[in-house]
Design a protein around this motif. Structure first.
Motif, PDB file in Angstrom:
ATOM      1  N   ARG A  63       1.027  -1.190   0.017  1.00  0.00           N
ATOM      2  CA  ARG A  63       0.177  -0.053  -0.069  1.00  0.00           C
ATOM      3  C   ARG A  63       0.949   1.331  -0.012  1.00  0.00           C
ATOM      4  O   ARG A  63       1.712   1.617   1.109  1.00  0.00           O
ATOM      5  N   SER A  98      -5.447   0.930  -6.239  1.00  0.00           N
ATOM      6  CA  SER A  98      -5.347   0.897  -4.939  1.00  0.00           C
ATOM      7  C   SER A  98      -5.775   1.904  -4.072  1.00  0.00           C
ATOM      8  O   SER A  98      -6.279   1.661  -3.002  1.00  0.00           O
ATOM      9  N   GLN A 103      -7.358  -0.606  -1.154  1.00  0.00           N
ATOM     10  CA  GLN A 103      -6.845  -1.961  -0.939  1.00  0.00           C
ATOM     11  C   GLN A 103      -5.450  -2.067  -1.475  1.00  0.00           C
ATOM     12  O   GLN A 103      -4.956  -1.113  -1.940  1.00  0.00           O
TER      13      GLN A 103
END
Length: 196
Positions: A63, A98, A103
């Protein structure tokens, strides 16, 4: 005609254009002129990061919270060590799914040669700059539009009982068309390649 649409890439001035091989029908257009021109001004103000061949730009499962826009170079998108796309078009966006879906990244992006990216904190850029939101939304909408055209072709092939290799070829083209930002059926979160 959609039933005979053969989707291929044709040399274009921008990374968002795909055409039909059969009749040169444009099925994807460049982002709205205003969005593209205004976004170029935004890019000019962003820092640039350089990755050398073999370096990981985005790690699968990470991330980063970053939005990366390809300035120049070529990258590969990998899922489970399998290449699902090569991207060399300036303006290609990475990391948007993302951030927007909150996510982890679902694939690895790796530089194939020296590659430069404009880099931004995605949340800051998208929350403070409507032009950046419009640009990213336009790129995503165009991917979806092209995928819809290809899906219509795929559905027709399945209904007419086309051989597995014809259907697989269409799925491959769909993946190529969706990779303007590095997406594919697997990359987009589909758990497996249904035609592998």
């Amino acid at each position: 005609m959609l039933h005979a649409l053969d989707l291929t890439f044709q040399a274009a001035k921008t990374p968002w254009q795909a055409v039909s091989k059969n009749d040169n029908e444009a099925i994807e257009r460049t982002p709205h002129g205003f969005a593209q021109a205004a976004f170029q001004d935004i890019l000019a103000a962003l820092p640039i990061v350089t990755y050398e061949a073999g370096e990981t730009v985005i790690a699968d499962g990470s991330r980063t919270g970053r939005l990366l826009i390809l300035k120049n170079g070529t990258v590969t998108v990998l899922k489970d060590d399998k290449e699902i796309a090569k991207v060399a078009e300036p303006g290609a966006v990475f990391g948007e799914l993302s951030v927007l879906l909150d996510q982890p990244h679902t694939a690895e992006v790796r530089a194939l040669g020296t590659s430069q990216f404009h880099i931004a904190d995605a949340t800051a850029l998208l929350s403070q700059n409507p032009t950046a939101v419009l640009y990213v939304a336009t790129v995503l909408a165009q991917r979806l539009d092209v995928a819809n055209h290809a899906l219509i072709q795929l559905k027709s092939q399945l209904q007419t009982g086309e051989p597995h290799n014809v259907v697989a070829k269409t799925v491959g083209r769909m993946e190529q068309l969706l990779t303007g930002g590095g997406a594919s059926l697997v990359y987009a979160g589909y758990p497996y390649d249904p035609f592998a």
